[in-house]
Design a protein around this motif. Structure first.
Motif, PDB file in Angstrom:
ATOM      1  N   LEU A   1      -0.220 -14.144 -30.867  1.00  0.00           N
ATOM      2  CA  LEU A   1      -0.129 -13.337 -29.692  1.00  0.00           C
ATOM      3  C   LEU A   1      -1.661 -13.499 -28.763  1.00  0.00           C
ATOM      4  O   LEU A   1      -1.427 -13.230 -27.552  1.00  0.00           O
ATOM      5  CB  LEU A   1      -0.306 -11.927 -30.296  1.00  0.00           C
ATOM      6  CG  LEU A   1       1.072 -11.432 -30.995  1.00  0.00           C
ATOM      7  CD1 LEU A   1       0.841 -10.104 -31.850  1.00  0.00           C
ATOM      8  CD2 LEU A   1       2.195 -11.361 -30.049  1.00  0.00           C
ATOM      9  N   VAL A   2      -2.700 -13.970 -29.280  1.00  0.00           N
ATOM     10  CA  VAL A   2      -3.696 -14.157 -28.546  1.00  0.00           C
ATOM     11  C   VAL A   2      -3.523 -15.408 -27.614  1.00  0.00           C
ATOM     12  O   VAL A   2      -3.895 -15.135 -25.983  1.00  0.00           O
ATOM     13  CB  VAL A   2      -4.895 -14.456 -29.408  1.00  0.00           C
ATOM     14  CG1 VAL A   2      -6.285 -14.794 -28.671  1.00  0.00           C
ATOM     15  CG2 VAL A   2      -5.416 -13.238 -30.357  1.00  0.00           C
TER      16      VAL A   2
ATOM     17  N   HIS B   1      -1.255  -4.931 -31.977  1.00  0.00           N
ATOM     18  CA  HIS B   1      -2.063  -3.994 -32.851  1.00  0.00           C
ATOM     19  C   HIS B   1      -1.098  -3.977 -34.223  1.00  0.00           C
ATOM     20  O   HIS B   1       0.086  -4.163 -34.395  1.00  0.00           O
ATOM     21  CB  HIS B   1      -1.721  -2.639 -32.539  1.00  0.00           C
ATOM     22  CG  HIS B   1      -2.445  -1.390 -33.388  1.00  0.00           C
ATOM     23  ND1 HIS B   1      -1.754  -1.096 -34.193  1.00  0.00           N
ATOM     24  CD2 HIS B   1      -3.559  -1.110 -33.105  1.00  0.00           C
ATOM     25  CE1 HIS B   1      -2.780   0.081 -34.992  1.00  0.00           C
ATOM     26  NE2 HIS B   1      -3.583  -0.309 -34.285  1.00  0.00           N
ATOM     27  N   GLY B   2      -2.098  -4.099 -35.286  1.00  0.00           N
ATOM     28  CA  GLY B   2      -1.558  -4.375 -36.763  1.00  0.00           C
ATOM     29  C   GLY B   2      -1.088  -5.850 -36.949  1.00  0.00           C
ATOM     30  O   GLY B   2      -1.033  -6.038 -38.362  1.00  0.00           O
ATOM     31  N   SER B   3      -1.189  -6.752 -36.190  1.00  0.00           N
ATOM     32  CA  SER B   3      -0.812  -8.189 -36.509  1.00  0.00           C
ATOM     33  C   SER B   3      -1.907  -8.734 -37.347  1.00  0.00           C
ATOM     34  O   SER B   3      -3.314  -8.228 -36.874  1.00  0.00           O
ATOM     35  CB  SER B   3      -0.558  -8.898 -35.384  1.00  0.00           C
ATOM     36  OG  SER B   3      -1.656  -9.019 -34.413  1.00  0.00           O
ATOM     37  N   THR B   4      -1.772  -9.665 -37.992  1.00  0.00           N
ATOM     38  CA  THR B   4      -2.741 -10.525 -38.701  1.00  0.00           C
ATOM     39  C   THR B   4      -2.315 -11.795 -38.873  1.00  0.00           C
ATOM     40  O   THR B   4      -1.327 -12.487 -38.456  1.00  0.00           O
ATOM     41  CB  THR B   4      -2.725  -9.841 -40.068  1.00  0.00           C
ATOM     42  OG1 THR B   4      -1.369 -10.036 -40.718  1.00  0.00           O
ATOM     43  CG2 THR B   4      -3.178  -8.510 -40.367  1.00  0.00           C
ATOM     44  N   GLY B   5      -3.246 -12.832 -39.065  1.00  0.00           N
ATOM     45  CA  GLY B   5      -3.088 -14.226 -39.557  1.00  0.00           C
ATOM     46  C   GLY B   5      -2.608 -14.966 -38.151  1.00  0.00           C
ATOM     47  O   GLY B   5      -3.145 -14.738 -37.006  1.00  0.00           O
TER      48      GLY B   5
END
Length: 307
Positions: free
Chosen positions: A273-274, A263-267
């Protein structure tokens, strides 16, 4: 150089670890002051301490129609029920409290990932408490085993160890799920609904003897699963591998932690994480399959009519 540029500059690894450590200590203190968690831990400690001295079906236990027998194998569910579900509700509230303090947190040199990671690290505290209580009871199981407890003698010491470890793992998984739910589902009663859903899942999984693979799958997929299915007239030893079930529960914990941190991660951070989540999900499914298909099949255990 502007202040904004300084705040957005990536922190070195040592600094990142220090930030996460500081935030984790703050979250641990908040968790230890959470009323729901305090009550849940006190109840768990009380039951753990008194277990070897209250209706403990060891060799000296007198089995009579009035006394009946004891199902001491139910004990491993208690860490998950008290510390796990209590920790779920508590960490859900702690996480939402941290989100409400967003202005202060955003002003600190911590990313959303670091804040979520700190909350996940705080979930190790319920695990440590569950581990202490479980180790205490397991010592009594080994020194003065409850051999007159229903189905207890049907398991080896290695199996009993894995059954106990499962309770400790669920005590960590519940709080981790509480963090993940708070991150992605902002509804005020989301934590309570999740806890009720887990209880219903556990009840559903305990209604059947695992006479088929799909019943064994339903039974072992639940975070809270009893090792034996006992009625007033029979005892059924549930099949499956308790060793692989520990791996399955650890996989569920990792998925909850990854969901919280995403949650809140980007780029690139989110893509990483995926990838981790896909690997964890695949490993968890493999562990569940091995739990179901590599262990022994369920069977009727010994039964004393006096019970």
């Amino acid at each position: 150089m502007s202040a904004a540029a300084v705040l957005t500059r990536p922190a070195p690894p040592e600094s990142s670890r220090a930030v996460v450590g500081t935030l984790a200590r703050i979250e641990v203190r908040r968790l230890l002051r959470q009323p729901v968690f305090v009550v849940a831990v006190l109840l768990f400690v009380l039951i753990a301490v008194t277990t070897p001295f209250s209706e403990y079906a060891n060799a000296d236990y007198v089995v009579t129609p009035e006394n009946g027998t004891e199902t001491n194998l139910d004990w491993p569910v208690l860490p998950g029920f008290f510390v796990g579900l209590g920790g779920l509700l508590a960490m859900n509230r702690v996480t939402k409290g941290a989100s409400r303090a967003g202005d202060v947190l955003l002003a600190s040199p911590a990313t959303a990932f670091q804040r979520s990671l700190a909350l996940c690290l705080a979930c190790l505290v319920p695990g440590a408490i569950a581990l202490a209580g479980t180790a205490y009871v397991f010592v009594f199981w080994m020194v003065d085993p409850p051999i007159k407890s229903v189905a207890f003698t049907e398991f080896s010491n290695a199996q009993l160890f894995s059954i106990m470890v499962q309770g400790v793992v669920t005590a960590v998984g519940g709080p981790l799920l509480g963090v993940a739910v708070a991150r992605w589902w902002r509804w005020p009663t989301a934590g309570a609904i999740t806890a009720v859903g887990l209880i219903l899942w556990a009840v559903l999984s305990s209604l059947f003897r695992d006479t088929s693979w799909w019943e064994r799958l339903l039974h072992h997929s639940s975070p809270f699963a009893l090792a034996a299915y006992n009625t007033e007239g029979s005892s059924w030893v549930q099949g499956g591998s308790h060793h692989w079930r520990v791996a399955y529960l650890l996989g569920m914990c990792s998925l909850a932690a990854l969901a919280a941190c995403a949650h809140g991660s980007t780029g690139e951070e989110r893509r990483r994480l995926v990838r981790y989540s896909i690997a964890a999900a695949a490993s968890t499914l493999v562990a569940l399959a091995l739990t179901v298909f590599t262990g022994p099949e369920g069977y009727f255990g010994p039964w004393d009519p006096r019970w």
